[in-house]
Design a protein around this motif. Structure first.
Motif, mmCIF file in Angstrom:
data_model
loop_
_atom_site.group_PDB
_atom_site.id
_atom_site.type_symbol
_atom_site.label_atom_id
_atom_site.label_comp_id
_atom_site.label_asym_id
_atom_site.label_seq_id
_atom_site.Cartn_x
_atom_site.Cartn_y
_atom_site.Cartn_z
ATOM 1 N N ALA A 53 13.516 -25.115 -7.795
ATOM 2 C CA ALA A 53 14.331 -24.392 -6.818
ATOM 3 C C ALA A 53 13.595 -24.311 -5.481
ATOM 4 O O ALA A 53 12.381 -24.103 -5.433
ATOM 5 N N SER A 54 14.331 -24.468 -4.403
ATOM 6 C CA SER A 54 13.746 -24.373 -3.070
ATOM 7 C C SER A 54 13.659 -22.904 -2.668
ATOM 8 O O SER A 54 14.669 -22.201 -2.641
ATOM 9 N N VAL A 55 12.419 -22.453 -2.375
ATOM 10 C CA VAL A 55 12.204 -21.032 -2.128
ATOM 11 C C VAL A 55 11.307 -20.836 -0.920
ATOM 12 O O VAL A 55 10.307 -21.528 -0.744
ATOM 13 N N GLU A 56 11.664 -19.865 -0.089
ATOM 14 C CA GLU A 56 10.795 -19.378 0.981
ATOM 15 C C GLU A 56 10.221 -18.042 0.508
ATOM 16 O O GLU A 56 10.964 -17.119 0.190
ATOM 17 N N TYR A 57 8.886 -17.958 0.455
ATOM 18 C CA TYR A 57 8.237 -16.741 -0.029
ATOM 19 C C TYR A 57 7.622 -15.951 1.125
ATOM 20 O O TYR A 57 7.134 -16.515 2.108
ATOM 21 N N GLN A 58 7.646 -14.639 0.975
ATOM 22 C CA GLN A 58 6.854 -13.760 1.820
ATOM 23 C C GLN A 58 6.130 -12.784 0.896
ATOM 24 O O GLN A 58 6.679 -12.356 -0.125
ATOM 25 N N VAL A 59 4.888 -12.435 1.247
ATOM 26 C CA VAL A 59 4.050 -11.607 0.381
ATOM 27 C C VAL A 59 3.693 -10.315 1.092
ATOM 28 O O VAL A 59 3.314 -10.320 2.272
ATOM 29 N N PHE A 60 3.811 -9.201 0.365
ATOM 30 C CA PHE A 60 3.397 -7.895 0.886
ATOM 31 C C PHE A 60 2.382 -7.295 -0.082
ATOM 32 O O PHE A 60 2.652 -7.187 -1.282
ATOM 33 N N GLN A 61 1.212 -6.884 0.434
ATOM 34 C CA GLN A 61 0.152 -6.319 -0.387
ATOM 35 C C GLN A 61 0.104 -4.800 -0.196
ATOM 36 O O GLN A 61 -0.184 -4.319 0.890
ATOM 37 N N MET A 62 0.372 -4.049 -1.271
ATOM 38 C CA MET A 62 0.229 -2.595 -1.193
ATOM 39 C C MET A 62 -1.246 -2.177 -1.231
ATOM 40 O O MET A 62 -1.609 -1.138 -0.690
ATOM 41 N N ASP A 63 -2.077 -2.982 -1.893
ATOM 42 C CA ASP A 63 -3.524 -2.764 -1.927
ATOM 43 C C ASP A 63 -3.870 -1.347 -2.396
ATOM 44 O O ASP A 63 -4.666 -0.635 -1.768
ATOM 45 N N THR A 64 -3.284 -0.930 -3.520
ATOM 46 C CA THR A 64 -3.437 0.455 -3.948
ATOM 47 C C THR A 64 -4.774 0.759 -4.613
ATOM 48 O O THR A 64 -5.037 1.926 -4.936
ATOM 49 N N LYS A 65 -5.619 -0.237 -4.809
ATOM 50 C CA LYS A 65 -6.980 0.079 -5.249
ATOM 51 C C LYS A 65 -7.750 0.738 -4.103
ATOM 52 O O LYS A 65 -8.628 1.572 -4.336
ATOM 53 N N ARG A 66 -7.425 0.351 -2.869
ATOM 54 C CA ARG A 66 -8.026 1.012 -1.708
ATOM 55 C C ARG A 66 -7.126 2.134 -1.181
ATOM 56 O O ARG A 66 -7.608 3.197 -0.793
ATOM 57 N N ASN A 67 -5.817 1.879 -1.167
ATOM 58 C CA ASN A 67 -4.868 2.920 -0.767
ATOM 59 C C ASN A 67 -4.469 3.710 -2.011
ATOM 60 O O ASN A 67 -3.351 3.617 -2.505
ATOM 61 N N SER A 68 -5.403 4.506 -2.531
ATOM 62 C CA SER A 68 -5.248 5.043 -3.877
ATOM 63 C C SER A 68 -4.667 6.449 -3.937
ATOM 64 O O SER A 68 -4.307 6.910 -5.025
ATOM 65 N N THR A 69 -4.558 7.153 -2.825
ATOM 66 C CA THR A 69 -3.969 8.487 -2.866
ATOM 67 C C THR A 69 -2.447 8.373 -2.905
ATOM 68 O O THR A 69 -1.867 7.354 -2.507
ATOM 69 N N ALA A 70 -1.794 9.436 -3.354
ATOM 70 C CA ALA A 70 -0.330 9.429 -3.416
ATOM 71 C C ALA A 70 0.272 9.228 -2.038
ATOM 72 O O ALA A 70 1.258 8.489 -1.881
ATOM 73 N N ASP A 71 -0.315 9.846 -1.022
ATOM 74 C CA ASP A 71 0.214 9.694 0.339
ATOM 75 C C ASP A 71 0.063 8.255 0.830
ATOM 76 O O ASP A 71 0.974 7.712 1.464
ATOM 77 N N ALA A 72 -1.086 7.650 0.542
ATOM 78 C CA ALA A 72 -1.313 6.269 0.982
ATOM 79 C C ALA A 72 -0.375 5.310 0.261
ATOM 80 O O ALA A 72 0.172 4.383 0.876
ATOM 81 N N LYS A 73 -0.155 5.530 -1.025
ATOM 82 C CA LYS A 73 0.773 4.677 -1.772
ATOM 83 C C LYS A 73 2.196 4.832 -1.237
ATOM 84 O O LYS A 73 2.931 3.853 -1.105
ATOM 85 N N ASP A 74 2.585 6.065 -0.945
ATOM 86 C CA ASP A 74 3.925 6.307 -0.420
ATOM 87 C C ASP A 74 4.118 5.610 0.927
ATOM 88 O O ASP A 74 5.180 5.029 1.187
ATOM 89 N N LYS A 75 3.081 5.628 1.761
ATOM 90 C CA LYS A 75 3.169 4.952 3.062
ATOM 91 C C LYS A 75 3.354 3.449 2.883
ATOM 92 O O LYS A 75 4.179 2.829 3.562
ATOM 93 N N LYS A 76 2.584 2.857 1.957
ATOM 94 C CA LYS A 76 2.740 1.419 1.708
ATOM 95 C C LYS A 76 4.113 1.115 1.125
ATOM 96 O O LYS A 76 4.719 0.081 1.440
ATOM 97 N N GLY A 77 4.631 2.012 0.292
ATOM 98 C CA GLY A 77 5.979 1.825 -0.239
ATOM 99 C C GLY A 77 7.024 1.837 0.864
ATOM 100 O O GLY A 77 7.966 1.032 0.861
ATOM 101 N N GLN A 78 6.864 2.736 1.821
ATOM 102 C CA GLN A 78 7.789 2.780 2.961
ATOM 103 C C GLN A 78 7.718 1.493 3.774
ATOM 104 O O GLN A 78 8.755 0.960 4.217
ATOM 105 N N GLU A 79 6.508 0.962 3.961
ATOM 106 C CA GLU A 79 6.351 -0.298 4.704
ATOM 107 C C GLU A 79 7.039 -1.443 3.959
ATOM 108 O O GLU A 79 7.686 -2.302 4.583
ATOM 109 N N ALA A 80 6.882 -1.468 2.651
ATOM 110 C CA ALA A 80 7.518 -2.523 1.855
ATOM 111 C C ALA A 80 9.042 -2.435 1.948
ATOM 112 O O ALA A 80 9.740 -3.449 2.102
#
Length: 334
Positions: A53-80
């Motif tokens: 199948a022909s696919v165009e990919y885009q990748v988003f990294q939440m990086d929750t090992k570094r962004n490990s607090t609930a607030d940081a995870k929520d911010k990355k979720g909003q960005e995604a």
């Protein structure tokens, strides 16, 4: 096809079930980061599962090992979620539990199809079961096989101390370990220890030789240092390899590269491959996501660290070495 109607899947297939639409836009939202074998391997497997199948990919990294607090995870979720809105993919591929909690749960029974992999929690916890637009692959550990491999290497292992950080993602893993250890009557898990700080972990590791014969290193991503910052798991494993006198095991191959003695690993490729096949069934074949089963991959991969065995003074039998992938050097010595 960027705006999906839920009823479209039943009518989407044409010409013997094949939908002619390309390239498909697929957004890959990883809970963690790249480069890392686990996340990159899932994407490689996913692409293999999508076949030609022909696919165009885009990748988003939440990086929750570094962004490990609930607030940081929520911010990355909003960005995604903002990226989903602006890029308008045909399908979103999400890996591991944080991406489900902070992204996918916002789209349950919505128009856009999601496929997940690497999920430890019961999908019922996310309201995925019965959702019209969500399909995926569960991650379940090869616990019995891992303990059997460890005991082939170190036959005297009977008492195991299990180690976890404080993240809630480990609770279903603990539950499955409690269930599966009953299949190995010679083995007892004598400690279920959870630590918040690296200092607590270090002190306990030095106490374990009087309590246990081996250590199961499971949750090690969120130990905090004296400044309250996450200690990289690679540093945790290196310290362990250099200071612990007990054989240890885990369920993921990267742990063995960083000094853990043995694992029958969950294959990142198999996780991604199964997810890619689900995505192909949805996009190319027009199948409804809710008709596709949510189940774990079953193929495990035995891995042993010869470097760690040598440091512990353990001689591994040739039959074990021939049946497993052998890591000859610690990653930091490469």
């Amino acid at each position: 096809m960027t705006m999906w109607a839920l009823q479209s899947w039943s009518a989407a297939a044409e010409d013997n079930g094949v939908v002619h639409k390309a390239p498909y836009k697929i957004l890959y939202i990883m809970s963690y980061h790249s480069p890392w074998r686990w996340t990159d391997g899932q994407l490689e497997g996913f692409k293999e599962g999508m076949a030609d199948a022909s696919v165009e990919y885009q990748v988003f990294q939440m990086d929750t090992k570094r962004n490990s607090t609930a607030d940081a995870k929520d911010k990355k979720g909003q960005e995604a979620r903002a990226l989903i809105k602006s890029w308008q993919p045909d399908l979103v591929y999400t890996t591991d539990d944080d991406a489900q909690e902070y992204v996918t749960t916002h789209y349950v029974n919505r128009a856009l199809p999601f496929v997940f992999s690497g999920v430890n929690k019961d999908p019922k916890n996310y309201n995925f079961v019965g959702s019209k637009n969500i399909a995926g692959v569960l991650e379940q550990e090869h616990f019995v096989q891992t303990i059997n491999l460890l005991r082939q290497i170190a036959p005297g292992v009977k008492r195991i101390a299990a180690v976890f950080d404080s993240d809630a993602m480990w609770e279903p893993v603990m539950a499955r370990m409690r269930e599966y250890v009953t299949q190995i009557p010679e083995v007892e898990i004598v400690a279920w220890d959870r630590f918040q700080t690296f200092g607590e972990y270090q002190r306990k590791i030095k106490e374990y030789p009087g309590q246990a014969d081996a250590i199961a290193l499971i949750g090690i991503f969120n130990f905090k240092d004296a400044q309250g910052k996450n200690v990289p798991y690679q540093d945790v494993l290196r310290w362990t390899a250099e200071n612990s006198t007990l054989p240890d095991c885990s369920f993921w191959i990267d742990r063995v590269h960083y000094g853990t003695l043995a694992a029958v690993t969950v294959s990142e490729r198999e996780q991604g491959l199964a997810a890619g096949r689900l995505a192909r069934a949805i996009l190319v074949e027009g199948q409804n996501p809710s008709s596709l089963p949510m189940r774990p991959t079953v193929k495990g991969h035995a891995v042993v660290s010869l470097a760690r065995a040598n440091k512990l003074g353990i001689k591994i039998k040739s039959g074990v070495l021939l049946s497993a992938e052998v890591i000859k050097k610690f990653d930091w010595d490469q």
